[in-house]
Enzyme design. Structure first.
Site, PDB file in Angstrom:
ATOM      1  N   GLU A   1      31.507  37.315  41.006  1.00  0.00           N
ATOM      2  CA  GLU A   1      30.834  37.314  42.306  1.00  0.00           C
ATOM      3  C   GLU A   1      29.807  38.432  42.405  1.00  0.00           C
ATOM      4  O   GLU A   1      30.005  39.503  41.842  1.00  0.00           O
ATOM      5  CB  GLU A   1      31.852  37.570  43.416  1.00  0.00           C
ATOM      6  CG  GLU A   1      32.931  36.532  43.489  1.00  0.00           C
ATOM      7  CD  GLU A   1      33.944  36.841  44.575  1.00  0.00           C
ATOM      8  OE1 GLU A   1      34.900  36.082  44.692  1.00  0.00           O
ATOM      9  OE2 GLU A   1      33.778  37.838  45.306  1.00  0.00           O
TER      10      GLU A   1
ATOM     11  N   CYS B   1      25.603  44.164  45.349  1.00  0.00           N
ATOM     12  CA  CYS B   1      26.941  44.592  44.945  1.00  0.00           C
ATOM     13  C   CYS B   1      27.346  43.702  43.769  1.00  0.00           C
ATOM     14  O   CYS B   1      27.417  42.484  43.920  1.00  0.00           O
ATOM     15  CB  CYS B   1      27.887  44.423  46.136  1.00  0.00           C
ATOM     16  SG  CYS B   1      29.605  44.720  45.720  1.00  0.00           S
TER      17      CYS B   1
ATOM     18  N   CYS C   1      40.308  41.778  37.188  1.00  0.00           N
ATOM     19  CA  CYS C   1      40.526  43.220  37.003  1.00  0.00           C
ATOM     20  C   CYS C   1      41.954  43.453  36.546  1.00  0.00           C
ATOM     21  O   CYS C   1      42.879  42.769  36.995  1.00  0.00           O
ATOM     22  CB  CYS C   1      40.260  43.982  38.300  1.00  0.00           C
ATOM     23  SG  CYS C   1      40.420  45.781  38.107  1.00  0.00           S
TER      24      CYS C   1
ATOM     25  N   CYS D   1      45.438  46.665  41.982  1.00  0.00           N
ATOM     26  CA  CYS D   1      45.610  47.221  43.335  1.00  0.00           C
ATOM     27  C   CYS D   1      46.093  46.080  44.239  1.00  0.00           C
ATOM     28  O   CYS D   1      45.481  45.002  44.251  1.00  0.00           O
ATOM     29  CB  CYS D   1      44.301  47.798  43.854  1.00  0.00           C
ATOM     30  SG  CYS D   1      43.589  49.032  42.739  1.00  0.00           S
TER      31      CYS D   1
ATOM     32  N   CYS E   1      43.783  44.123  46.853  1.00  0.00           N
ATOM     33  CA  CYS E   1      42.476  43.651  46.385  1.00  0.00           C
ATOM     34  C   CYS E   1      42.567  42.227  45.834  1.00  0.00           C
ATOM     35  O   CYS E   1      43.416  41.933  44.984  1.00  0.00           O
ATOM     36  CB  CYS E   1      41.977  44.616  45.311  1.00  0.00           C
ATOM     37  SG  CYS E   1      40.523  44.024  44.430  1.00  0.00           S
TER      38      CYS E   1
ATOM     39  N   GLY F   1      36.119  43.914  39.348  1.00  0.00           N
ATOM     40  CA  GLY F   1      36.338  44.685  38.133  1.00  0.00           C
ATOM     41  C   GLY F   1      36.217  46.182  38.292  1.00  0.00           C
ATOM     42  O   GLY F   1      35.754  46.690  39.312  1.00  0.00           O
TER      43      GLY F   1
ATOM     44  N   CYS G   1      35.553  42.029  47.871  1.00  0.00           N
ATOM     45  CA  CYS G   1      35.697  41.890  46.430  1.00  0.00           C
ATOM     46  C   CYS G   1      36.704  40.808  46.029  1.00  0.00           C
ATOM     47  O   CYS G   1      37.857  40.856  46.401  1.00  0.00           O
ATOM     48  CB  CYS G   1      36.140  43.281  45.980  1.00  0.00           C
ATOM     49  SG  CYS G   1      36.829  43.479  44.399  1.00  0.00           S
TER      50      CYS G   1
END
Ligand code: SAH
Ligand code: SF4
Length: 354
Positions: free
Chosen positions: A97, A111, A118, A122, A125, A168, A340
């Site tokens: 993205e 962005c 990733c 977390c 996220c 990421g 994200c």
């Protein structure tokens, strides 16, 4: 057809010398390479047909053997606030993205993603929730900004800022991310001070980055000031706990003489209390920094909610009393899930329903 496609050269992946080699190998004069470079990066056209000072035969040769980029648009959303979010499919099927955020003062910020998925996990996220796909190449990272720059140029506008805050962890893909930074500076003329790398807090890479001598801005995702609580939200904290992280941040500030930004995703009842603000104040005392507070974007895999406005205000006021420089960042593209990893999740969910 696929074989032919694979044999195509992606011109965005070539530097000036490599482009010259490619053009000569096609049987063209070396000066054509300079013209092509100028069309791609200065005039920012999106097709070979637009390169109007090239002979027809040259354009045909280029069209048969080369392409401008490898990202295929898979979805696109436009927010009421002007934020535009794109989902791209890479040649191997991975999805990434990128987001463009126009600001009232004329800035246009892209962005971009540094990895498909990733590995850092977390819990709040959307990208962390989907796991790791693969590292992106420097060209794949760069192309996300290039496409926005190209689209903006077509309407007489300029891409001014780039943040590595998409999918990421840029420091987990350190070399490609840094190479992409250099491409952004050299090819799109974006000044280092207008580029920000955001890291979850990989300590050795923060130190290495401090030694690079670049003016690129650094943001560190902190979100918690207590080790066991941060570890519960961000597994990376078990490897690089807060004290070591802050040491590395102090090193960065001393070495670069630059201010560091801490990101703080404000989660209701989790990290928006007065006590938390006071602890954060102690932790960051004397460090040349700025705290960027962003209300949490809710995601499917995490029950947390954004901090309510009154708590946010109290949290910020307490940080101020502790001598910290802090602001709340306006949430952009909230109606299009611009956080994200959220568009990819939405598209995959929609595919699953179909
Ligand atoms: N991997 C890097 C950069 C990408 S994430 C990093 O973690 O810093 C960019 C920022 O968005 C980080 O500060 C991250 O913590 C934050 N973020 C991730 N999910 C979020 C969510 N659901 N709501 C608010 N911020 C989020
Ligand atoms: Fe990865 Fe950053 Fe998301 Fe953490 S917040 S999972 S490091 S992309």
């Amino acid at each position: 057809m696929r074989g032919e496609f694979a044999a195509m050269i992606n011109l965005y992946a070539l530097d000036e010398t490599e482009l010259a080699g490619f053009v000569v190998a096609l049987g063209e004069k070396p000066f054509r390479a300079k013209q092509i470079w100028d069309w791609i990066y200065n005039k920012r056209v999106s097709s070979f047909e637009a390169m109007s000072n090239l002979p027809r035969a040259t354009i045909q040769k280029l069209s048969r053997s080369a392409r401008l980029g490898e990202l295929a648009m898979a979805a696109r959303q436009l927010s009421q606030d002007g934020t535009e979010k794109r989902l791209y499919r890479l040649p191997d099927g991975q999805l990434i993205e990128s987001v463009l955020m126009p600001y009232d003062d004329g800035r246009q910020t892209a962005c971009i993603s540094s990895q498909a998925g990733c590995a850092l996990g977390c819990v709040f996220c959307a990208t962390g929730q989907m796991g790791f796909g693969r590292h992106l190449s420097a060209a794949e990272i760069f192309e996300q900004a290039m496409i926005f720059a190209r689209d903006l140029a077509a309407r007489g506008e300029r891409l001014s800022n780039v943040v590595f805050m998409g999918m990421g962890e840029p420091f987990h893909n350190y070399d490609a991310s840094l190479e992409a930074v250099v491409m952004l500076m050299d090819r799109l003329g974006i000044g280092a001070r207008h580029i920000t790398i955001s890291t979850v807090g990989l300590v050795p890479q923060i130190r290495r980055f401090a030694d690079e001598g670049l003016q690129v801005k650094l943001a560190v995702s902190l979100h918690k000031s207590d080790d066991s609580e941060r570890s519960a939200l961000m597994p990376v904290n078990r490897r690089w706990p807060i004290a070591e992280l802050i040491d590395a941040c102090r090193y960065y500030v001393e070495r670069t003489k630059r201010r560091i930004t801490f990101e703080w995703a404000a989660i209701a009842g989790e990290n928006d209390t007065v006590a938390e603000a006071q602890r954060l104040g102690q932790l960051l005392a004397g460090l040349h920094c700025h705290v960027n507070v962003i209300p949490l974007n809710p995601t499917g895999g995490y029950a947390g909610r954004p901090a309510p406005a009154p708590d946010l205000e109290r949290f910020l006021a307490t940080l101020g009393q502790c001598g910290l420089n802090a602001t709340v960042r306006v949430r952009r593209g909230i109606d299009i899930e611009a956080g994200c990893g959220q568009l990819k999740t939405a598209v995959i969910d929609a595919d699953a329903i179909r």
